[in-house]
Design a protein around this motif. Structure first.
Motif, PDB file in Angstrom:
ATOM      1  N   MET A   1       0.807  -1.223   0.000  1.00  0.00           N
ATOM      2  CA  MET A   1       0.000   0.000   0.000  1.00  0.00           C
ATOM      3  C   MET A   1       0.845   1.281   0.000  1.00  0.00           C
ATOM      4  N   PRO A   2       1.950   1.363   0.822  1.00  0.00           N
ATOM      5  CA  PRO A   2       2.757   2.584   0.791  1.00  0.00           C
ATOM      6  C   PRO A   2       3.275   2.933  -0.587  1.00  0.00           C
ATOM      7  N   ARG A   3       3.620   1.910  -1.417  1.00  0.00           N
ATOM      8  CA  ARG A   3       4.113   2.196  -2.760  1.00  0.00           C
ATOM      9  C   ARG A   3       3.023   2.794  -3.640  1.00  0.00           C
ATOM     10  N   ALA A   4       1.772   2.518  -3.324  1.00  0.00           N
ATOM     11  CA  ALA A   4       0.669   3.046  -4.123  1.00  0.00           C
ATOM     12  C   ALA A   4       0.287   4.463  -3.718  1.00  0.00           C
ATOM     13  N   LEU A   5       0.711   4.909  -2.552  1.00  0.00           N
ATOM     14  CA  LEU A   5       0.311   6.225  -2.071  1.00  0.00           C
ATOM     15  C   LEU A   5       0.739   7.354  -3.011  1.00  0.00           C
ATOM     16  N   PRO A   6       1.969   7.354  -3.553  1.00  0.00           N
ATOM     17  CA  PRO A   6       2.330   8.427  -4.486  1.00  0.00           C
ATOM     18  C   PRO A   6       1.437   8.469  -5.726  1.00  0.00           C
ATOM     19  N   VAL A   7       1.050   7.302  -6.219  1.00  0.00           N
ATOM     20  CA  VAL A   7       0.159   7.253  -7.382  1.00  0.00           C
ATOM     21  C   VAL A   7      -1.208   7.826  -7.026  1.00  0.00           C
ATOM     22  N   PHE A   8      -1.734   7.444  -5.853  1.00  0.00           N
ATOM     23  CA  PHE A   8      -3.023   7.977  -5.423  1.00  0.00           C
ATOM     24  C   PHE A   8      -2.949   9.489  -5.209  1.00  0.00           C
ATOM     25  N   ALA A   9      -1.801   9.976  -4.726  1.00  0.00           N
ATOM     26  CA  ALA A   9      -1.628  11.411  -4.524  1.00  0.00           C
ATOM     27  C   ALA A   9      -1.689  12.154  -5.858  1.00  0.00           C
ATOM     28  N   LEU A  10      -1.032  11.599  -6.875  1.00  0.00           N
ATOM     29  CA  LEU A  10      -1.073  12.213  -8.207  1.00  0.00           C
ATOM     30  C   LEU A  10      -2.465  12.118  -8.817  1.00  0.00           C
ATOM     31  N   LEU A  11      -3.131  11.002  -8.602  1.00  0.00           N
ATOM     32  CA  LEU A  11      -4.492  10.853  -9.104  1.00  0.00           C
ATOM     33  C   LEU A  11      -5.431  11.875  -8.462  1.00  0.00           C
ATOM     34  N   PHE A  12      -5.207  12.163  -7.181  1.00  0.00           N
ATOM     35  CA  PHE A  12      -6.028  13.170  -6.509  1.00  0.00           C
ATOM     36  C   PHE A  12      -5.810  14.540  -7.139  1.00  0.00           C
ATOM     37  N   ASN A  13      -4.553  14.877  -7.431  1.00  0.00           N
ATOM     38  CA  ASN A  13      -4.269  16.151  -8.076  1.00  0.00           C
ATOM     39  C   ASN A  13      -4.943  16.231  -9.449  1.00  0.00           C
ATOM     40  N   ALA A  14      -4.869  15.137 -10.210  1.00  0.00           N
ATOM     41  CA  ALA A  14      -5.521  15.108 -11.523  1.00  0.00           C
ATOM     42  C   ALA A  14      -7.041  15.215 -11.383  1.00  0.00           C
ATOM     43  N   LEU A  15      -7.590  14.594 -10.341  1.00  0.00           N
ATOM     44  CA  LEU A  15      -9.034  14.681 -10.095  1.00  0.00           C
ATOM     45  C   LEU A  15      -9.443  16.117  -9.781  1.00  0.00           C
ATOM     46  N   VAL A  16      -8.641  16.799  -8.960  1.00  0.00           N
ATOM     47  CA  VAL A  16      -8.943  18.191  -8.612  1.00  0.00           C
ATOM     48  C   VAL A  16      -9.010  19.054  -9.863  1.00  0.00           C
ATOM     49  N   TRP A  17      -7.976  18.954 -10.714  1.00  0.00           N
ATOM     50  CA  TRP A  17      -7.955  19.796 -11.910  1.00  0.00           C
ATOM     51  C   TRP A  17      -8.968  19.328 -12.950  1.00  0.00           C
TER      52      TRP A  17
END
Length: 306
Positions: A1-17
């Protein structure tokens, strides 16, 4: 799961924009023009940054080269926010994502990096995609310029300024990341404020309405979303390879397309889908040189930030 956190963080940024068009349109419906909305939102974020990073704020003021980055980032935001608040969301996002094509030309001009055959192929695919999106069915290619609406021009200009922003980020890569972040948010506030005042003076935008709880809460939520999205970008980009970051960020096209189509803010015509596929393919091809270069470096690439 920790390795997936950076991907989820980027996905959140893409979702915001990708979904930022909805609060911007909500604010516009309440009488707050997208330029005034951008100025207000970026002012709120900038105030937090100045309090949290006073040294970076002073560094920005004392470093003229960062003013170029601020101007490019500010123009990116006002063009994109204005276009996405008024135009067809999918069309705007696709034209904005001509950014990799502009990057080829700007890198050639400003960084003395001649385009490779693959880069020229990306240019051809990207502009073929634009022709499909913009030119009406059955019309000759000469109608390309006349097929552009005002929001189309804003979207293309926003993508060009975004490419310029990325070139400046590469050129100033020795500058601390915090200083660059303050510069970009400062540019967003200053350029949006100047643009809003000019547009209001020219009767292209109305003056801001009186403060009301309804739209103030939407503006506060958008400011918080932009700030958290930027934190997600900083967290994810610092822990993933540059090519992976760029690939994940393309999900913004998916988020924008799905949300706007579901809420009736865009039309997914076959020509637009085909043109969008060519533009996205051109963006994906931009990742190939990076991935080949990273493959020769082994596991150390996971420590690189963009």
């Amino acid at each position: 799961m920790p390795r997936a956190l950076p991907v989820f963080a980027l996905l959140f940024n893409a979702l915001v924009w990708g979904c930022s068009w909805w609060p911007l349109r909500t604010l516009n419906a309440a009488g707050l023009h997208p330029l005034w909305a951008t100025a207000l939102v970026y002012l709120a974020v900038l105030m937090v940054l100045v309090v949290a990073l006073p040294a970076s704020a002073l560094s920005f003021v004392r470093t003229p080269k960062l003013w170029l980055l601020a101007a490019a980032a500010g123009l990116t935001n006002i063009c994109f926010n204005w276009a996405v608040a008024l135009g067809d969301v999918v069309r705007v996002v696709l034209l904005f994502y001509l950014m990799p094509a502009w990057s080829v030309l700007l890198a050639w001009w400003l960084l003395d990096e001649p385009p490779t055959p693959l880069a020229l192929l990306r240019l051809l695919l990207a502009f073929a995609g634009v022709a499909l999106v913009v030119v009406p069915p059955g019309a000759p290619l000469s109608r390309l310029a006349s097929g552009l609406s005002a929001t189309d021009v804003l979207a293309v200009a926003g993508g060009f300024c975004f490419a310029l922003t990325n070139v400046f980020l590469r050129r100033f890569n020795q500058t601390p990341e915090r200083d660059r972040m303050v510069a970009m948010f400062s540019g967003g506030f200053v350029m949006a404020t100047v643009g809003a005042c000019a547009a209001t003076g020219l009767a292209l935008a109305s003056a801001p309405p009186a403060p009301a709880a309804g739209w103030l809460w939407v503006a506060a939520g958008l400011a918080l979303a932009f700030m958290l999205g930027n934190l997600g970008l900083q967290y994810g980009a610092a822990r993933l390879a540059a090519g992976t970051t760029a690939l994940v960020m393309l999900s913004e096209v998916l988020f924008a397309s799905a949300s706007s189509w579901l809420m009736g803010a865009a039309q997914l015509a076959p020509r637009m889908l085909a043109g969008g596929a060519l533009i996205v393919l051109a963006a994906l091809l931009a990742l190939l040189p990076r991935r080949r270069q990273q493959a020769t470096r082994g596991a150390a690439t996971m420590d690189h930030s963009p």
